[in-house]
Design a protein around this motif. Structure first.
Motif, mmCIF file in Angstrom:
data_model
loop_
_atom_site.group_PDB
_atom_site.id
_atom_site.type_symbol
_atom_site.label_atom_id
_atom_site.label_comp_id
_atom_site.label_asym_id
_atom_site.label_seq_id
_atom_site.Cartn_x
_atom_site.Cartn_y
_atom_site.Cartn_z
ATOM 1 N N ASP A 98 45.522 -3.484 53.868
ATOM 2 C CA ASP A 98 44.789 -4.216 54.900
ATOM 3 C C ASP A 98 43.630 -4.939 54.199
ATOM 4 O OD1 ASP A 98 42.962 -4.975 56.875
ATOM 5 O OD2 ASP A 98 43.467 -3.268 58.178
ATOM 6 N N ALA A 99 43.838 -6.245 53.970
ATOM 7 C CA ALA A 99 42.868 -7.010 53.172
ATOM 8 C C ALA A 99 41.497 -7.030 53.851
ATOM 9 C CB ALA A 99 43.380 -8.427 52.971
ATOM 10 N N GLU A 100 41.512 -7.046 55.172
ATOM 11 C CA GLU A 100 40.243 -7.128 55.895
ATOM 12 C C GLU A 100 39.391 -5.870 55.693
ATOM 13 O OE1 GLU A 100 39.534 -7.968 60.477
ATOM 14 O OE2 GLU A 100 40.980 -9.341 59.510
ATOM 15 N N ARG A 101 40.067 -4.709 55.759
ATOM 16 C CA ARG A 101 39.338 -3.445 55.574
ATOM 17 C C ARG A 101 39.123 -3.141 54.096
ATOM 18 N NH1 ARG A 101 40.663 1.702 56.919
ATOM 19 N NH2 ARG A 101 42.855 1.392 56.452
ATOM 20 N N GLY A 102 39.981 -3.736 53.248
ATOM 21 C CA GLY A 102 39.918 -3.399 51.823
ATOM 22 C C GLY A 102 40.487 -2.016 51.544
ATOM 23 N N PHE A 117 42.173 9.053 49.029
ATOM 24 C CA PHE A 117 43.379 9.603 48.401
ATOM 25 C C PHE A 117 44.546 8.611 48.512
ATOM 26 C CE2 PHE A 117 47.370 12.065 49.152
ATOM 27 C CZ PHE A 117 47.534 12.574 47.873
ATOM 28 N N VAL A 118 44.732 8.051 49.690
ATOM 29 C CA VAL A 118 45.842 7.101 49.885
ATOM 30 C C VAL A 118 45.635 5.893 48.968
ATOM 31 C CG1 VAL A 118 46.949 5.522 51.533
ATOM 32 C CG2 VAL A 118 46.347 7.851 52.249
ATOM 33 N N ASP A 119 44.424 5.345 48.965
ATOM 34 C CA ASP A 119 44.148 4.152 48.146
ATOM 35 C C ASP A 119 44.361 4.434 46.652
ATOM 36 O OD1 ASP A 119 43.543 2.654 50.383
ATOM 37 O OD2 ASP A 119 41.384 3.008 50.250
ATOM 38 N N MET A 120 44.042 5.661 46.229
ATOM 39 C CA MET A 120 44.198 6.029 44.834
ATOM 40 C C MET A 120 45.671 6.244 44.479
ATOM 41 S SD MET A 120 42.574 9.598 43.347
ATOM 42 C CE MET A 120 43.935 10.767 43.543
ATOM 43 N N THR A 121 46.447 6.755 45.447
ATOM 44 C CA THR A 121 47.826 7.174 45.162
ATOM 45 C C THR A 121 48.822 6.021 45.182
ATOM 46 O OG1 THR A 121 47.254 9.311 46.115
ATOM 47 C CG2 THR A 121 49.588 8.881 45.826
ATOM 48 N N VAL A 122 48.598 5.023 46.026
ATOM 49 C CA VAL A 122 49.577 3.932 46.166
ATOM 50 C C VAL A 122 49.906 3.253 44.825
ATOM 51 C CG1 VAL A 122 49.962 1.646 47.199
ATOM 52 C CG2 VAL A 122 49.199 3.545 48.626
ATOM 53 N N PRO A 123 48.898 2.808 44.051
ATOM 54 C CA PRO A 123 49.253 2.181 42.766
ATOM 55 C C PRO A 123 49.939 3.144 41.796
ATOM 56 C CG PRO A 123 46.854 2.323 43.020
ATOM 57 C CD PRO A 123 47.455 2.739 44.317
ATOM 58 N N GLN A 124 49.591 4.419 41.878
ATOM 59 C CA GLN A 124 50.243 5.412 41.001
ATOM 60 C C GLN A 124 51.719 5.548 41.367
ATOM 61 O OE1 GLN A 124 47.778 8.901 41.575
ATOM 62 N NE2 GLN A 124 46.120 8.097 40.305
ATOM 63 N N ALA A 125 52.021 5.512 42.667
ATOM 64 C CA ALA A 125 53.420 5.606 43.128
ATOM 65 C C ALA A 125 54.202 4.391 42.642
ATOM 66 C CB ALA A 125 53.461 5.702 44.648
#
Ligand SMILES: [Fe+2]
Ligand SMILES: [Fe+2]
Length: 338
Positions: free
Chosen positions: A273-277, A250-258
Protein backbone atom coordinates in the motif's frame (compact mmCIF):
# COMPACT_ATOMS: atom_id res chain seq x y z
CA UNK A 1 24.61 -3.69 37.37
CA UNK A 2 24.35 -6.96 35.43
CA UNK A 3 21.51 -9.50 35.36
CA UNK A 4 23.63 -11.74 37.56
CA UNK A 5 24.01 -9.00 40.17
CA UNK A 6 20.28 -8.47 40.14
CA UNK A 7 19.69 -12.16 40.71
CA UNK A 8 22.19 -12.17 43.58
CA UNK A 9 20.17 -9.53 45.38
CA UNK A 10 16.51 -10.47 45.28
CA UNK A 11 14.19 -7.79 46.62
CA UNK A 12 13.59 -9.48 49.94
CA UNK A 13 17.24 -9.77 50.90
CA UNK A 14 18.99 -7.15 53.01
CA UNK A 15 21.64 -5.15 51.15
CA UNK A 16 24.47 -3.16 52.63
CA UNK A 17 23.39 0.24 51.49
CA UNK A 18 22.31 3.30 53.45
CA UNK A 19 18.60 3.09 54.07
CA UNK A 20 16.64 6.06 52.75
CA UNK A 21 14.49 8.10 55.07
CA UNK A 22 11.01 6.58 55.26
CA UNK A 23 8.72 8.23 52.72
CA UNK A 24 5.02 7.89 52.10
CA UNK A 25 3.50 6.01 49.20
CA UNK A 26 2.66 9.15 47.22
CA UNK A 27 6.32 10.16 47.28
CA UNK A 28 7.40 6.63 46.22
CA UNK A 29 4.88 6.68 43.39
CA UNK A 30 6.16 10.11 42.27
CA UNK A 31 9.75 8.81 42.18
CA UNK A 32 8.65 5.74 40.21
CA UNK A 33 6.70 7.91 37.74
CA UNK A 34 9.78 10.10 37.26
CA UNK A 35 11.94 7.06 36.44
CA UNK A 36 9.38 5.92 33.85
CA UNK A 37 9.06 9.41 32.37
CA UNK A 38 12.85 9.63 31.96
CA UNK A 39 12.81 6.20 30.17
CA UNK A 40 15.17 5.06 32.90
CA UNK A 41 15.30 1.56 34.41
CA UNK A 42 13.38 0.33 37.42
CA UNK A 43 15.64 -2.02 39.42
CA UNK A 44 14.74 -4.91 41.74
CA UNK A 45 15.40 -2.93 44.94
CA UNK A 46 13.32 0.06 43.85
CA UNK A 47 9.79 0.58 45.07
CA UNK A 48 7.25 -0.22 42.34
CA UNK A 49 3.45 -0.29 42.22
CA UNK A 50 2.05 -3.73 42.94
CA UNK A 51 0.25 -3.85 39.57
CA UNK A 52 3.49 -3.06 37.73
CA UNK A 53 5.19 -5.94 39.54
CA UNK A 54 2.30 -8.32 38.84
CA UNK A 55 2.15 -7.34 35.15
CA UNK A 56 5.89 -7.95 34.79
CA UNK A 57 5.73 -11.31 36.53
CA UNK A 58 2.90 -12.36 34.22
CA UNK A 59 4.65 -11.16 31.06
CA UNK A 60 8.16 -12.42 31.90
CA UNK A 61 6.83 -15.78 33.13
CA UNK A 62 4.80 -16.21 29.95
CA UNK A 63 7.91 -15.36 27.97
CA UNK A 64 10.07 -17.82 29.97
CA UNK A 65 7.48 -20.59 29.55
CA UNK A 66 7.42 -19.94 25.78
CA UNK A 67 11.18 -20.42 25.55
CA UNK A 68 11.00 -23.69 27.48
CA UNK A 69 7.92 -25.13 25.73
CA UNK A 70 9.33 -23.85 22.42
CA UNK A 71 12.13 -26.43 22.71
CA UNK A 72 9.64 -29.24 22.07
CA UNK A 73 8.48 -28.74 18.46
CA UNK A 74 12.06 -28.53 17.20
CA UNK A 75 13.48 -30.98 19.73
CA UNK A 76 11.18 -33.43 17.97
CA UNK A 77 13.57 -33.41 14.97
CA UNK A 78 16.98 -33.61 16.66
CA UNK A 79 17.27 -37.38 16.28
CA UNK A 80 16.15 -37.17 12.65
CA UNK A 81 18.29 -34.29 11.41
CA UNK A 82 19.40 -34.97 7.81
CA UNK A 83 23.13 -34.40 8.44
CA UNK A 84 25.64 -33.93 11.24
CA UNK A 85 25.84 -30.22 10.41
CA UNK A 86 22.06 -29.76 10.65
CA UNK A 87 22.00 -31.70 13.89
CA UNK A 88 24.73 -29.56 15.46
CA UNK A 89 22.91 -26.36 14.43
CA UNK A 90 19.56 -27.59 15.73
CA UNK A 91 21.04 -28.80 19.03
CA UNK A 92 22.72 -25.44 19.60
CA UNK A 93 19.50 -23.60 18.82
CA UNK A 94 17.32 -25.69 21.13
CA UNK A 95 19.89 -25.33 23.93
CA UNK A 96 19.85 -21.55 23.44
CA UNK A 97 16.10 -21.61 24.04
CA UNK A 98 16.66 -23.41 27.36
CA UNK A 99 19.14 -20.67 28.29
CA UNK A 100 16.59 -17.96 27.37
CA UNK A 101 14.05 -19.61 29.64
CA UNK A 102 16.54 -19.63 32.50
CA UNK A 103 17.56 -15.96 32.14
CA UNK A 104 13.88 -15.05 32.17
CA UNK A 105 13.01 -17.17 35.20
CA UNK A 106 15.93 -15.45 36.95
CA UNK A 107 14.55 -12.04 35.97
CA UNK A 108 11.21 -13.13 37.44
CA UNK A 109 12.89 -14.20 40.68
CA UNK A 110 14.12 -10.62 41.17
CA UNK A 111 10.42 -9.73 41.41
CA UNK A 112 9.83 -12.27 44.15
CA UNK A 113 8.34 -15.10 42.04
CA UNK A 114 10.25 -18.37 42.43
CA UNK A 115 10.98 -20.71 39.56
CA UNK A 116 9.27 -23.58 41.40
CA UNK A 117 6.09 -21.55 41.71
CA UNK A 118 6.21 -20.49 38.04
CA UNK A 119 6.82 -24.05 36.81
CA UNK A 120 3.84 -25.18 38.90
CA UNK A 121 1.70 -22.50 37.24
CA UNK A 122 2.84 -23.59 33.79
CA UNK A 123 2.07 -27.28 34.22
CA UNK A 124 -1.28 -26.55 35.91
CA UNK A 125 -2.28 -24.25 33.05
CA UNK A 126 -2.58 -21.18 35.32
CA UNK A 127 0.04 -19.35 33.20
CA UNK A 128 0.23 -19.37 29.42
CA UNK A 129 2.95 -19.61 26.81
CA UNK A 130 3.00 -18.50 23.18
CA UNK A 131 0.20 -20.07 21.12
CA UNK A 132 2.63 -20.86 18.27
CA UNK A 133 4.17 -23.82 20.11
CA UNK A 134 0.87 -25.67 20.11
CA UNK A 135 1.24 -26.41 16.40
CA UNK A 136 2.98 -29.60 15.28
CA UNK A 137 6.24 -29.88 13.33
CA UNK A 138 5.48 -32.27 10.47
CA UNK A 139 8.61 -32.08 8.30
CA UNK A 140 12.24 -30.97 8.54
CA UNK A 141 11.30 -27.85 6.58
CA UNK A 142 9.40 -26.80 9.74
CA UNK A 143 12.76 -26.39 11.50
CA UNK A 144 13.67 -23.82 8.85
CA UNK A 145 10.27 -22.16 8.88
CA UNK A 146 10.26 -21.85 12.66
CA UNK A 147 13.70 -20.23 12.56
CA UNK A 148 12.69 -17.85 9.80
CA UNK A 149 9.15 -16.91 10.83
CA UNK A 150 8.82 -17.78 14.52
CA UNK A 151 12.24 -16.56 15.64
CA UNK A 152 11.80 -13.67 13.18
CA UNK A 153 8.55 -12.70 14.93
CA UNK A 154 10.26 -13.16 18.29
CA UNK A 155 12.96 -10.70 17.21
CA UNK A 156 10.32 -8.09 16.26
CA UNK A 157 8.75 -8.57 19.70
CA UNK A 158 11.96 -8.64 21.67
CA UNK A 159 14.19 -5.94 20.16
CA UNK A 160 11.96 -3.18 21.63
CA UNK A 161 11.98 -5.08 24.94
CA UNK A 162 15.73 -4.39 25.26
CA UNK A 163 14.50 -0.87 26.22
CA UNK A 164 11.79 -2.09 28.57
CA UNK A 165 11.54 -0.22 31.86
CA UNK A 166 12.43 -3.15 34.15
CA UNK A 167 16.23 -3.50 34.28
CA UNK A 168 16.74 -7.27 34.62
CA UNK A 169 14.21 -7.98 31.84
CA UNK A 170 15.75 -5.48 29.42
CA UNK A 171 19.29 -6.76 30.04
CA UNK A 172 18.22 -10.39 29.57
CA UNK A 173 16.64 -9.36 26.25
CA UNK A 174 19.88 -7.88 24.90
CA UNK A 175 21.59 -11.25 25.11
CA UNK A 176 18.52 -13.19 23.99
CA UNK A 177 18.15 -11.02 20.87
CA UNK A 178 21.70 -11.73 19.73
CA UNK A 179 20.95 -15.45 19.88
CA UNK A 180 17.55 -15.05 18.22
CA UNK A 181 19.21 -13.46 15.25
CA UNK A 182 21.36 -16.59 14.81
CA UNK A 183 18.15 -18.66 15.05
CA UNK A 184 16.49 -16.64 12.35
CA UNK A 185 19.48 -16.92 10.04
CA UNK A 186 19.93 -20.65 10.48
CA UNK A 187 16.25 -21.13 9.60
CA UNK A 188 16.48 -18.93 6.53
CA UNK A 189 19.68 -20.64 5.38
CA UNK A 190 18.06 -24.07 5.76
CA UNK A 191 15.06 -22.99 3.68
CA UNK A 192 17.31 -21.38 1.06
CA UNK A 193 19.25 -24.64 0.76
CA UNK A 194 16.03 -26.62 0.32
CA UNK A 195 14.73 -24.12 -2.27
CA UNK A 196 17.90 -24.73 -4.31
CA UNK A 197 17.24 -28.49 -4.12
CA UNK A 198 14.61 -30.68 -5.77
CA UNK A 199 10.97 -29.91 -6.63
CA UNK A 200 9.99 -32.13 -3.74
CA UNK A 201 12.10 -30.08 -1.31
CA UNK A 202 10.65 -26.81 -2.65
CA UNK A 203 7.15 -28.20 -2.20
CA UNK A 204 8.04 -29.19 1.36
CA UNK A 205 9.15 -25.62 2.14
CA UNK A 206 6.00 -24.10 0.62
CA UNK A 207 3.74 -26.50 2.53
CA UNK A 208 5.52 -25.62 5.77
CA UNK A 209 5.27 -21.87 5.17
CA UNK A 210 1.55 -22.26 4.36
CA UNK A 211 0.99 -23.88 7.75
CA UNK A 212 3.12 -21.48 9.85
CA UNK A 213 2.26 -18.10 8.30
CA UNK A 214 -1.03 -17.55 10.14
CA UNK A 215 0.09 -18.84 13.55
CA UNK A 216 3.21 -16.62 13.19
CA UNK A 217 0.98 -13.55 12.73
CA UNK A 218 -0.90 -14.54 15.90
CA UNK A 219 2.34 -14.40 17.92
CA UNK A 220 1.94 -10.64 18.37
CA UNK A 221 -1.29 -11.17 20.29
CA UNK A 222 -4.82 -9.99 19.54
CA UNK A 223 -5.51 -6.76 17.62
CA UNK A 224 -4.98 -3.60 19.68
CA UNK A 225 -8.74 -3.07 19.97
CA UNK A 226 -9.01 -6.41 21.81
CA UNK A 227 -5.88 -6.02 23.93
CA UNK A 228 -7.02 -4.24 27.09
CA UNK A 229 -3.63 -4.42 28.89
CA UNK A 230 -1.60 -2.80 26.11
CA UNK A 231 -2.25 0.84 27.05
CA UNK A 232 -1.18 0.36 30.68
CA UNK A 233 1.88 -1.70 29.69
CA UNK A 234 2.94 1.06 27.28
CA UNK A 235 2.38 3.77 29.89
CA UNK A 236 4.69 1.85 32.24
CA UNK A 237 7.30 1.44 29.51
CA UNK A 238 7.04 -2.38 29.74
CA UNK A 239 5.88 -2.57 26.13
CA UNK A 240 7.27 -0.09 23.62
CA UNK A 241 5.01 -0.90 20.61
CA UNK A 242 1.45 -2.17 20.23
CA UNK A 243 0.59 -5.65 18.92
CA UNK A 244 -0.63 -4.27 15.58
CA UNK A 245 2.48 -2.12 15.11
CA UNK A 246 4.74 -5.12 15.69
CA UNK A 247 2.66 -7.33 13.39
CA UNK A 248 2.94 -4.74 10.62
CA UNK A 249 6.69 -4.48 11.12
CA UNK A 250 6.99 -8.26 10.87
CA UNK A 251 4.95 -8.44 7.65
CA UNK A 252 6.94 -5.61 6.04
CA UNK A 253 10.21 -7.29 7.01
CA UNK A 254 9.15 -10.77 5.84
CA UNK A 255 7.71 -10.02 2.38
CA UNK A 256 11.06 -9.24 0.68
CA UNK A 257 12.65 -12.24 2.41
CA UNK A 258 9.90 -14.51 1.01
CA UNK A 259 10.51 -13.09 -2.47
CA UNK A 260 14.23 -13.82 -2.27
CA UNK A 261 13.48 -17.29 -1.03
CA UNK A 262 10.98 -17.92 -3.82
CA UNK A 263 8.08 -18.94 -1.58
CA UNK A 264 4.55 -17.56 -1.71
CA UNK A 265 3.06 -16.24 1.53
CA UNK A 266 -0.44 -17.78 1.65
CA UNK A 267 -2.38 -14.51 1.69
CA UNK A 268 -3.94 -13.22 -1.55
CA UNK A 269 -4.73 -10.00 0.34
CA UNK A 270 -1.05 -9.26 0.90
CA UNK A 271 -0.27 -6.17 -1.22
CA UNK A 272 1.94 -3.11 -0.95
CA UNK A 273 0.00 0.00 0.00
CA UNK A 274 2.03 2.92 -1.35
CA UNK A 275 -0.08 5.47 0.50
CA UNK A 276 0.52 3.90 3.91
CA UNK A 277 4.06 2.83 3.05
CA UNK A 278 3.24 -0.62 4.42
CA UNK A 279 1.87 -3.95 3.19
CA UNK A 280 -1.84 -4.59 3.62
CA UNK A 281 -2.55 -8.12 4.79
CA UNK A 282 -5.37 -10.37 5.95
CA UNK A 283 -5.80 -10.89 9.69
CA UNK A 284 -5.32 -14.43 10.97
CA UNK A 285 -8.31 -16.37 12.29
CA UNK A 286 -8.73 -14.86 15.77
CA UNK A 287 -11.31 -17.51 16.71
CA UNK A 288 -8.65 -20.16 16.19
CA UNK A 289 -6.21 -18.10 18.27
CA UNK A 290 -8.65 -17.96 21.20
CA UNK A 291 -9.27 -21.68 20.93
CA UNK A 292 -5.53 -22.42 21.04
CA UNK A 293 -4.96 -20.02 23.96
CA UNK A 294 -7.80 -21.72 25.87
CA UNK A 295 -6.01 -25.05 25.47
CA UNK A 296 -7.76 -26.42 22.37
CA UNK A 297 -4.84 -26.25 19.92
CA UNK A 298 -3.49 -29.34 18.16
CA UNK A 299 -0.64 -29.96 20.64
CA UNK A 300 -1.55 -28.16 23.93
CA UNK A 301 -2.14 -31.33 25.95
CA UNK A 302 0.95 -33.05 24.56
CA UNK A 303 3.23 -30.05 25.31
CA UNK A 304 2.08 -29.76 28.93
CA UNK A 305 2.18 -33.51 29.53
CA UNK A 306 5.74 -33.61 28.20
CA UNK A 307 6.81 -30.65 30.38
CA UNK A 308 5.18 -32.15 33.46
CA UNK A 309 6.89 -35.52 32.88
CA UNK A 310 10.28 -33.83 32.39
CA UNK A 311 9.76 -31.87 35.62
CA UNK A 312 8.85 -35.01 37.56
CA UNK A 313 11.75 -36.97 36.05
CA UNK A 314 14.10 -34.18 37.13
CA UNK A 315 13.03 -34.26 40.81
CA UNK A 316 16.13 -36.27 41.81
CA UNK A 317 18.43 -33.67 40.22
CA UNK A 318 16.82 -30.87 42.23
CA UNK A 319 17.01 -32.95 45.42
CA UNK A 320 20.66 -33.82 44.80
CA UNK A 321 21.51 -30.15 44.09
CA UNK A 322 19.79 -29.00 47.30
CA UNK A 323 21.52 -31.71 49.35
CA UNK A 324 24.87 -30.67 47.87
CA UNK A 325 24.17 -26.98 48.60
CA UNK A 326 23.26 -27.84 52.22
CA UNK A 327 26.50 -29.78 52.61
CA UNK A 328 28.58 -26.94 51.14
CA UNK A 329 26.82 -24.55 53.48
CA UNK A 330 27.49 -26.70 56.54
CA UNK A 331 31.15 -27.07 55.52
CA UNK A 332 31.49 -23.30 55.10
CA UNK A 333 29.98 -22.73 58.55
CA UNK A 334 32.37 -25.29 60.00
CA UNK A 335 35.33 -23.40 58.47
CA UNK A 336 34.14 -19.99 59.68
CA UNK A 337 33.71 -21.35 63.22
CA UNK A 338 37.36 -22.41 62.91
FE1 LIG B 1 14.48 -17.81 22.45
FE1 LIG C 1 14.94 -18.58 19.23
Amino acid sequence: MTVEDAVDHPVDQPVDEPVDEPVDEAELQARFDAVIARHDRVEPRDWMPERYRATLVRQIAQHAHSEIIGMQPEGNWITRAPSLRRKAILLAKVQDEAGHGLYLYSACETLGASRTELTEKLVSGAQKYSSIFNYPTLSYADVGTIGWLVDGAAICNQVPLCRTSYGPYGRAMIRVCKEESFHQRQGYELLMTMMRGTDEQRAMVQESVDRFWWPALMMFGPPDADSPNTAQSMAWGIKRDTNDELRQKFVDMTVPQAERLGVTLPDPGLVWDAERGHHDFTQPDWEEFLEVVKGGGPCNAERIAHRRAAHEDGAWVREAASAFARRQDAAAREVSRG
